[in-house]
Design a protein around this motif. Structure first.
Motif, PDB file in Angstrom:
ATOM      1  N   VAL A 503      52.032  48.469  37.893  1.00 56.56           N
ATOM      2  CA  VAL A 503      50.708  47.847  37.850  1.00 56.56           C
ATOM      3  C   VAL A 503      50.440  47.156  36.518  1.00 56.56           C
ATOM      4  O   VAL A 503      50.017  46.001  36.487  1.00 56.56           O
ATOM      5  CB  VAL A 503      49.606  48.888  38.170  1.00 56.56           C
ATOM      6  CG1 VAL A 503      48.226  48.272  38.001  1.00 56.56           C
ATOM      7  CG2 VAL A 503      49.766  49.409  39.589  1.00 56.56           C
ATOM      8  N   CYS A 506      52.348  44.048  36.436  1.00 53.44           N
ATOM      9  CA  CYS A 506      52.077  43.201  37.608  1.00 53.44           C
ATOM     10  C   CYS A 506      53.355  42.869  38.376  1.00 53.44           C
ATOM     11  O   CYS A 506      53.635  41.703  38.699  1.00 53.44           O
ATOM     12  CB  CYS A 506      51.368  41.911  37.196  1.00 53.44           C
ATOM     13  SG  CYS A 506      49.759  42.160  36.467  1.00 53.44           S
ATOM     14  N   ASN A 520      56.201  38.722  40.167  1.00 55.01           N
ATOM     15  CA  ASN A 520      55.120  38.945  39.202  1.00 55.01           C
ATOM     16  C   ASN A 520      53.830  38.545  39.921  1.00 55.01           C
ATOM     17  O   ASN A 520      53.439  37.390  39.921  1.00 55.01           O
ATOM     18  CB  ASN A 520      55.338  38.108  37.944  1.00 55.01           C
ATOM     19  CG  ASN A 520      54.282  38.368  36.882  1.00 55.01           C
ATOM     20  OD1 ASN A 520      53.178  38.828  37.170  1.00 55.01           O
ATOM     21  ND2 ASN A 520      54.622  38.075  35.652  1.00 55.01           N
ATOM     22  N   HIS A 521      53.195  39.535  40.553  1.00 50.44           N
ATOM     23  CA  HIS A 521      52.016  39.184  41.355  1.00 50.44           C
ATOM     24  C   HIS A 521      50.859  38.714  40.486  1.00 50.44           C
ATOM     25  O   HIS A 521      49.930  38.068  40.976  1.00 50.44           O
ATOM     26  CB  HIS A 521      51.592  40.356  42.247  1.00 50.44           C
ATOM     27  CG  HIS A 521      51.171  41.587  41.515  1.00 50.44           C
ATOM     28  ND1 HIS A 521      51.912  42.744  41.525  1.00 50.44           N
ATOM     29  CD2 HIS A 521      50.079  41.863  40.750  1.00 50.44           C
ATOM     30  CE1 HIS A 521      51.310  43.673  40.806  1.00 50.44           C
ATOM     31  NE2 HIS A 521      50.183  43.162  40.341  1.00 50.44           N
ATOM     32  N   GLY A 522      50.915  39.015  39.171  1.00 45.86           N
ATOM     33  CA  GLY A 522      49.884  38.493  38.270  1.00 45.86           C
ATOM     34  C   GLY A 522      49.988  36.980  38.130  1.00 45.86           C
ATOM     35  O   GLY A 522      48.981  36.262  38.186  1.00 45.86           O
ATOM     36  N   GLU A 655      44.927  42.664  36.693  1.00 46.23           N
ATOM     37  CA  GLU A 655      45.667  43.331  35.637  1.00 46.23           C
ATOM     38  C   GLU A 655      44.697  44.155  34.805  1.00 46.23           C
ATOM     39  O   GLU A 655      43.548  43.770  34.594  1.00 46.23           O
ATOM     40  CB  GLU A 655      46.386  42.309  34.750  1.00 46.23           C
ATOM     41  CG  GLU A 655      45.459  41.313  34.075  1.00 46.23           C
ATOM     42  CD  GLU A 655      46.222  40.276  33.281  1.00 46.23           C
ATOM     43  OE1 GLU A 655      47.455  40.350  33.247  1.00 46.23           O
ATOM     44  OE2 GLU A 655      45.571  39.383  32.697  1.00 46.23           O
ATOM     45  N   ILE A 681      45.465  44.737  45.899  1.00 49.93           N
ATOM     46  CA  ILE A 681      46.705  43.965  45.747  1.00 49.93           C
ATOM     47  C   ILE A 681      47.458  43.899  47.064  1.00 49.93           C
ATOM     48  O   ILE A 681      47.914  42.827  47.492  1.00 49.93           O
ATOM     49  CB  ILE A 681      47.577  44.580  44.644  1.00 49.93           C
ATOM     50  CG1 ILE A 681      46.903  44.420  43.273  1.00 49.93           C
ATOM     51  CG2 ILE A 681      48.956  43.933  44.628  1.00 49.93           C
ATOM     52  CD1 ILE A 681      47.623  45.140  42.154  1.00 49.93           C
TER      53      ILE A 681
END
Length: 720
Positions: A503, A506, A520-522, A655, A681
């Motif tokens: 987390v 990310c 990198n979901h961020g 984030e 998410i």
């Protein structure tokens, strides 16, 4: 030859041509062509007449695909002898007397054009008997009027033997319209269409016995008993294999009644009260659906759609159902769906298509969305897992020259197994819904950020692109479309979520085909929220802050926490003054374009909502407001919009503000917030990426990495 061609060509008219009234026979022939397209469309009209007559038995006999003979026999109430002379005239009906009767219409036919249209393009014979008649009556029609059955006889109906009910015989269909006749398919295909129509009405009317066969054949192709059920009819007509995979749901508008609205904002509760005052009874509806589960896969979707018992088509409903199954079935597989929708007749306009093929009704979007949601929940709730097998012929990011054209057999490493319940890393852990998030978030100095309530938005999932005429926004939108990377877009659109790896950093895992990707979901969320901001520019829903915090206080918090903000000899208070002055001076523009509401007293009242059911981290609000001063280019229109939306996207990225680990010593509020972030998410952010994100190629540099490939793993195991 040239002189002949010159004489054959007619000179252009020197003036306007006169307007003439068409002959009645031409008018009727044109009208017939709009309603009777092929034998199956004529049969549909006749079946509906039989059902309107209260028939419990319908028998259909066909010759040469219905072009030589199309006969339907029912045991309904029959037709009175006195009505036979005008039976086949246009606009003769027992269903309507005034135009207002359309609002209360519950029958199939109402315009009185079906038999008239059939008589214009065929030889029509009717034999009918009511219960009170001592004998049946036979009448022949041509061009909408009675005609003698034989030369030298009168055209009046003749007594004959017959049972209660009506038998309609259509012979030599389209004999006088050779173009329409030649355009029809072969007799086998036309007969298949007839069988399809009979089958659909047999499923929707299981209390009626239906029979359909070719003339001269001993056994029928369709045969259903009366007093059966819908599932039994589906099993008889579509087979046991399909029937055993059926799911069943019922939905109605009353399902939402009685919902607890005590936790809703005042404005939303007021809106719902207004809806109740607008006559909710006239918008009542109910639906029943039988549909196949994820284990059934067909090459083509079969949709049986009935609205108020009328067989219709709806591209919007079909697209909605296809969207439900797209994430559940393998690529190229399709379901079977039978949907019966009952709507108050006052909310339906049935008179929008000559063949009654389409209808329009109120609240169409909301009803379709509700039905699709319930079907999706039923599909996801089933416990069966599935195995999808396919051969990967065009792997992503590999040169097409390296792909062999040899048709090899399907190997084990080319099989993909996905389960509805056990396919995520956190499937064994309970995850909280964002609604369980605490209403007050504590900040380091002990002050509290405000609780947040959402301003009511339309209850639809689709985020529509706002209409904008600004050249700057059009240019930014065009730039997003131009930068799209198609292969990465396919991965995100058709991915299977595996789980969140880290987390704070990310990082998440997704599966596409036989490959596993670390995302990198961020970074992806930053691009997604930027594009959602562009998509909704000038038309944002709002997040209301209650109580509204003071802008200066929030900016001061961020300036004090941020090192190196005070530069060029400016003190922190001077920096705060400048940032607050910029935002206050442009608050009207911020309100109009971005729904960022700042009052004259400097209170932050509303924030723009980018994604429904997604709650941004309010701990980042002071930093977001502070960065709007130095990071947004306020000197030019396009750079201003671009940089503001980038900052808004950074604010929305899921984030944590601080990289504090979540362990057993963390307090309950921190753990709940962490669980809510995980839920958002997986269940909100990644589905939104699949639907709306147009990924640029730059994300491939470091934010999307392939970490495993099933064929490569097999090679490793073989070497071991």
């Amino acid at each position: 030859m040239a002189s002949t061609a010159i004489r054959a060509s007619s000179p252009p008219p020197s003036g306007p041509r006169p307007i003439r009234r068409l002959q009645e026979s031409v008018i009727n022939r044109i009208a017939a062509g709009e309603i009777i397209h092929r034998p199956a469309s004529a049969l549909k009209e006749l079946i509906e007449n039989s059902l309107d007559a209260g028939a419990t038995s319908v028998k259909v006999t066909v010759k040469d695909g219905g072009m030589k003979l199309l006969q339907i026999q029912d045991n309904g109430c029959g037709i009175r002898k006195d009505d036979l002379p005008i039976l086949a005239e246009r606009f003769t009906t027992s269903k309507l007397s005034t135009f207002s009767d359309l609002k209360r219409l519950t029958t199939y036919g109402f315009r009185g054009e079906a038999l008239a249209s059939i008589s214009y393009v065929s030889n029509l014979t009717v034999v009918t008997k009511t219960k009170t008649d001592t004998c049946a009556w036979k009448a022949c029609y041509s061009d909408g009027a009675l005609t003698p059955a034989k030369a030298g006889t009168t055209a009046d109906p003749k007594p004959c033997a017959g049972n209660d009910g009506t038998t309609i015989t259509v012979e030599n269909l389209f004999y006088n319209t050779p173009t329409r006749l030649s355009a029809l398919r072969g007799s086998s295909e036309e007969y298949a269409r007839i069988v399809d129509v009979v089958s659909k009405y047999a499923i929707h009317n299981p209390h009626v016995s239906f029979t359909c066969k070719k003339l001269g054949t001993p056994s029928p192709d369709v045969s259903t008993p009366s007093s059966s059920t819908t599932v039994q009819a589906i099993r008889l007509l579509y087979g046991q294999t399909l029937a055993k995979e059926l799911l069943h749901v019922t939905i109605s508008s009353t399902d939402k009644k009685g919902a607890n609205t005590s936790n809703l904002p005042d404005q939303q509760a007021d809106d719902e009260d207004e809806d109740d005052d607008m006559g909710e009874d006239s918008e009542a509806w109910s639906a029943e659906a039988h549909f196949t589960n994820a284990s059934y896969q067909a090459k083509k979707m079969t949709l049986l759609l009935f609205i108020n018992h009328r067989l219709v088509e709806s591209s919007r409903i079909k697209r909605a159902l296809e969207a439900v199954y797209n994430g559940i079935l393998a690529k190229g597989a399709s379901p079977f769906v039978y949907l019966s929708l009952q709507i108050d007749p006052r909310s339906v306009d049935v008179n929008v298509h000559p063949t009654k093929k389409e209808v329009h009704f109120l609240n169409e979007d909301a009803i379709i969305e509700r039905i699709a949601d319930v079907i999706q929940q039923a599909l996801i709730g089933q416990s069966q897992s599935r195995v999808f097998e396919y051969q990967v012929k065009k792997p992503l990011f590999i040169s097409y020259a390296a792909i062999s054209n040899e048709k090899d057999r399907l190997y084990s490493y080319q099989k993909v197994r996905t389960s509805l319940k056990d396919r995520t890393l956190d499937s064994m852990f309970q995850v909280a819904h964002p609604s369980q998030r605490p209403s007050v978030d504590e900040v380091p100095d002990g002050s509290a950020l405000p609780a947040m309530t959402q301003v009511p938005v339309p209850k639809v999932k689709e985020i529509k692109e706002s209409q904008c005429f600004l050249k700057s926004i059009k240019a930014l939108r065009a730039g997003v479309a131009k930068a799209r990377h198609n292969q990465l877009g396919e991965i995100l659109a058709k991915h299977t979520f595996v789980g969140i790896v880290d987390v704070p950093r990310c990082l998440s895992l997704v599966q596409h085909g036989t490959r596993l990707y670390l995302l990198n979901h961020g970074a992806l969320a930053t691009e997604l929220f930027y594009q959602l901001g562009l998509r909704q520019f000038g038309n944002f829903s709002r997040i209301r802050l209650d109580p509204p915090p003071d802008l200066r206080t929030l900016v001061a918090l961020a300036v004090d926490a941020e090192e190196g903000v005070a530069q060029n000899g400016l003190k922190p208070d001077d920096v705060v003054d400048r940032i607050v002055g910029i935002l206050i001076g442009r608050r009207e523009m911020l309100q109009e374009y971005f729904s960022l509401g700042i009052s004259e007293k400097g209170l932050v009242e509303t924030l723009p909502m980018l994604l429904r059911d997604y709650t941004p981290n309010l701990d980042k609000l002071p930093l977001f407001l502070m960065r709007l001063g130095p990071q947004v280019d306020w000197t030019a229109e396009q750079p201003c919009f671009d940089t503001f939306l980038r900052e808004l996207a950074f604010f929305y990225v899921p984030e944590p503000l601080l990289d504090d680990p979540i362990d057993e010593d963390s307090d309950g509020q921190t753990k709940d917030t962490h669980k809510a972030t995980l839920w958002q998410i997986q269940h909100v952010l990644f589905p939104a990426m699949a639907r709306y994100l147009v990924p640029p190629k730059t994300l491939l540099d470091r934010d999307v990495v392939q970490v495993a490939d099933l064929p490569e793993l097999y090679r490793v195991f073989e070497r071991c």
